[in-house]
Design an enzyme around this catalytic site. Structure first.
Site, PDB file in Angstrom:
ATOM      1  CG  HIS A 315       7.932  49.855 -32.109  1.00 17.87           C
ATOM      2  ND1 HIS A 315       9.189  49.429 -31.772  1.00 17.87           N
ATOM      3  CD2 HIS A 315       7.169  48.737 -32.204  1.00 17.87           C
ATOM      4  CE1 HIS A 315       9.205  48.116 -31.693  1.00 17.87           C
ATOM      5  NE2 HIS A 315       7.988  47.665 -31.952  1.00 17.87           N
ATOM      6  CG  ASP A 491       5.475  44.829 -34.344  1.00 19.69           C
ATOM      7  OD1 ASP A 491       6.656  44.960 -33.965  1.00 19.69           O
ATOM      8  OD2 ASP A 491       4.495  45.085 -33.617  1.00 19.69           O
TER       9      ASP A 491
END
Length: 547
Positions: A315, A491
Site C-alpha cells: 500500500h 479497502d
C-alpha cells in the site's frame, strides 16, 4: 513419514480424572468401542461403604440415614458434616460404577488413588501398575480443578490449585512414560482457553498451555497421535439448570453427553492423526456489563512501525507506505468494541481523513486513539466520537482521522436485495491484474490488495465487481488484525469507486457512460467525490481532468 497408530486390545491408557464425571463417561465410551486397558487416576480413596447406607440410593434418603447415624453416635450433625460424608459415599459409588462399566465392555480397568501433581508418588504407582497391565501406550489427561472468581478476588492458592492440576499434571504424566512408546496423547482443554471466559483467567491460562503443548509435543513426536480437545460446557451434573439458562441467554450451546463422548472416540481415529487441536462447543460469548449513565472518555496509545505491519509494503504511494484509511477505521472500531465486550460494531458515520499517516521520516513516534462516549442506552447501543492524532517533537498536534462509531448489543438482520441484478453486462473487458499498477491511472495497490477479478456492471444505476480476497497471514496483518471489522475487504470495496473515476483503466467503451454519470453534479460535487474516493489511501492525488 507419519505412521498411523491404531488402538488395539494391548493398548494401555492412563486416564487422569478418569474415574468420575465426564472424563469417566468418555472413557467408558472408548472402552465400548476399543476394548483395551485403562488405568484410572483420581484423588479419592475407595473405602468400604458403611452398612447403614447399603441399598440406599435416593439422595434425600441417603442424607437422612447419614444424619441419623451421626445422632446415634452422639454427634450434632451440621449440613456441612452431612454433605461431606454424602460426597464420600457418592464418590465411592461413582468410581465403582465406572470400573464396572468398563469391565462390562470386555475391557479392563485399574484404579489408582493419586494426585497427578505429586510427582514422586505418581511415578512409583504407575511403574508398579505397568508391571501388571503392560507398557503404557496412551494418556488421556482429564484432571482439572475450578476456582471461578473475578480476577481481583482470586488468591494465589486459587491459581495454584487450577494451574498445577492441568500443567504440572501433564508434565508429571509425561515424565512417567517412555515418549518413544507413547502412541496416543489426549489433552482435555477448554473453550475457555480458546475464547477466554469471565472469572476463569487461571483456567483459561492452564488450558491454553495444554493446547500449545499439544502442538509442541506433536512436532517432536510426529508418530504419536496428539490432540488437545477444547471442550465446551457439557450437559451433565456440573451444568445446573441455572447455568443452562445463563448459557442459553449468551447463545452458548452445551454438549449432549452421548454426542460428546462419541466425538472423543472419533478424534482418536487414525484419519485425524494430524489434527492436533480441535474446538468442540460454542464460542464463550461474554454477557455485556451494565453501561452506566456516565459518558466516559478513553485514550489508547500505539507505536506503529513498518516492520510490524508488512502489509503496508503493498500500500505504497509515491514511494512511501501509507496507512489505509480502512485500517485507521479498524483501530477505532476495535478500540470501541474492547471497551464494551458483548456489543458489536454496527455503523461508522462522518468518517474523515484529516491527515494521512505515511511511514517515512514524518511518521510520529506515537499515535493516540481518543474515544469519547457521546450517547448510550443500556442493553441497546453505545455511540463514540473517535479521533486518531499524534504530536510532533515541537508539541504540535496533528489530527489524522475521525469518525462517529456505533456499537449495538443485538445486530439486526442483514437486508436481502432480491431485486439486484448481477448479470454481467460485458461492457468492461479489462480483468484481474490489468486493474493494478498498469499505468498512471490504474490502481496502485500491491499483491495483498489486488483482488478485483472483473467488473460486472457499470451504469448510472450501479457499479458492481467480482472480487476474491485471499486472506493475508496474521503476521502480515500486524497491528491491524481482522476481527469483526475487516479493513482489507473494506479497502477492496472502495477500489471499484476509484475505477469508476478512472475509466481508462476499465475500457474505452464506457467513457460515454461515465461522462453521463458525471454530467450535472457540478464541479464542487465532483471534487468532493474525487477527494472521497482517494482518501482511502490517506493521500489526496489532486484534481483529475473532467471528461
Amino acid at each position: 513419514m507419519t505412521v498411523n497408530v491404531q488402538i488395539s486390545p494391548s493398548s494401555v491408557f492412563v486416564v487422569s480424572g478418569g474415574a468420575k464425571g465426564i472424563t469417566a463417561q468418555c472413557t467408558v465410551k472408548l472402552a465400548q468401542q476399543k476394548r483395551c486397558k485403562f488405568v484410572l487416576l483420581g484423588r479419592s480413596e475407595i473405602t468400604k461403604e458403611p452398612e447403614y447406607v447399603r441399598d440406599c440410593l435416593e439422595d434425600s434418603a441417603l442424607k437422612k440415614r447419614i444424619m441419623e447415624n451421626l445422632i446415634s453416635q452422639g454427634e450434632k450433625p451440621t449440613p456441612m458434616m452431612v454433605q461431606k460424608i454424602f460426597n464420600q459415599i457418592n464418590s465411592n459409588r461413582e468410581i465403582k460404577k465406572t470400573l464396572a462399566a468398563i469391565a462390562a465392555t470386555g475391557g479392563t480397568a485399574e484404579y489408582i488413588s493419586v494426585d497427578v501433581t505429586d510427582t514422586v508418588n505418581l511415578k512409583a504407582k504407575l511403574q508398579e501398575i505397568s508391571q501388571k497391565v503392560g507398557q503404557i501406550t496412551g494418556i488421556i489427561h482429564g484432571a482439572g480443578n475450578l476456582a471461578d472468581k473475578l480476577i481481583e478476588k482470586k488468591t494465589e492458592d486459587d491459581f495454584e490449585k487450577v494451574y498445577t492440576a492441568k500443567v504440572q499434571g501433564l508434565e508429571n504424566l509425561l515424565s512417567c512414560v517412555n515418549p518413544q512408546q507413547l502412541e496416543h496423547l489426549v489433552l482435555f482443554s477448554s473453550v475457555s482457553g480458546f475464547y477466554g471466559n469471565i472469572g476463569q483467567t487461571d483456567y483459561a491460562i492452564a488450558n491454553e498451555i495444554l493446547s500449545k503443548s499439544a502442538h509442541l509435543i506433536k512436532q517432536y513426536h510426529p508418530n504419536c497421535h496428539v490432540v488437545a480437545i477444547n471442550w465446551g460446557g457439557w450437559d451433565s451434573g456440573m451444568v445446573t439448570p441455572q447455568l443452562k439458562k445463563a448459557f442459553a441467554e449468551r447463545g452458548i450451546d452445551i454438549i449432549p453427553v452421548e454426542i460428546g463422548t462419541q466425538m472423543l472416540v472419533n478424534e482418536l481415529h487414525p484419519a485425524y492423526q494430524n489434527h492436533t487441536q480441535v474446538v468442540i462447543g460454542s464460542p464463550m460469548k461474554l454477557s455485556p456489563s451494565p453501561l452506566g449513565s456516565e459518558l466516559r472518555s478513553y485514550r489508547i496509545r500505539r507505536r506503529m512501525t513498518l516492520a510490524e505491519n508488512p502489509f503496508l509494503h503493498d500500500h505504497t504511494i509515491a514511494g512511501s507506505p501509507v496507512l489505509p484509511a480502512t485500517c485507521a477505521k479498524s483501530w477505532m472500531v476495535n478500540g470501541c468494541e474492547e471497551i464494551y465486550p458483548g456489543y458489536r460494531y454496527f455503523s461508522c458515520q462522518d468518517f474523515k481523513v484529516l491527515k494521512g499517516i505515511t511511514f517515512n521520516s514524518t511518521l510520529a513516534e506515537e499515535h493516540i486513539l481518543e474515544i469519547q462516549e457521546v450517547a448510550k442506552v443500556d442493553g441497546d447501543f453505545v455511540e463514540f466520537q473517535t479521533k486518531i492524532l499524534s504530536k510532533t517533537r515541537e508539541g504540535r498536534t496533528h489530527y489524522h482521522f475521525s469518525s462517529l462509531i456505533k456499537l449495538v448489543k443485538n445486530m439486526p438482520e442483514a437486508p436481502i436485495y432480491e431485486a439486484m441484478d448481477l448479470r454481467e453486462d460485458h461492457i468492461v473487458t479489462s480483468t484481474g491484474k490489468n486493474f493494478y499498477q498498469n499505468g498512471d491511472l490504474s490502481l496502485f495497490h500491491g499483491p495483498a490488495f489486488q483482488e478485483i477479478t472483473r467488473v460486472l456492471n457499470i451504469s448510472p444505476n450501479k457499479l458492481t465487481a467480482e472480487c476474491c480476497w485471499q486472506e493475508i497471514t496474521a503476521k502480515e496483518q500486524g497491528q491491524f488484525p481482522v476481527k469483526w471489522h475487516n479493513p482489507y475487504i473494506i479497502d477492496l470495496s472502495t477500489q471499484t469507486l476509484w475505477l469508476w473515476l478512472n475509466p481508462e483503466v476499465l475500457n474505452v467503451k464506457i467513457l460515454r457512460i461515465v461522462s453521463k454519470l458525471c454530467i450535472g453534479i457540478g464541479d464542487t460535487k465532483f471534487d468532493q467525490l474525487m477527494t472521497l474516493f482517494s482518501i482511502d489511501n490517506g493521500f489526496y492525488l489532486g484534481k483529475t481532468q473532467r471528461l
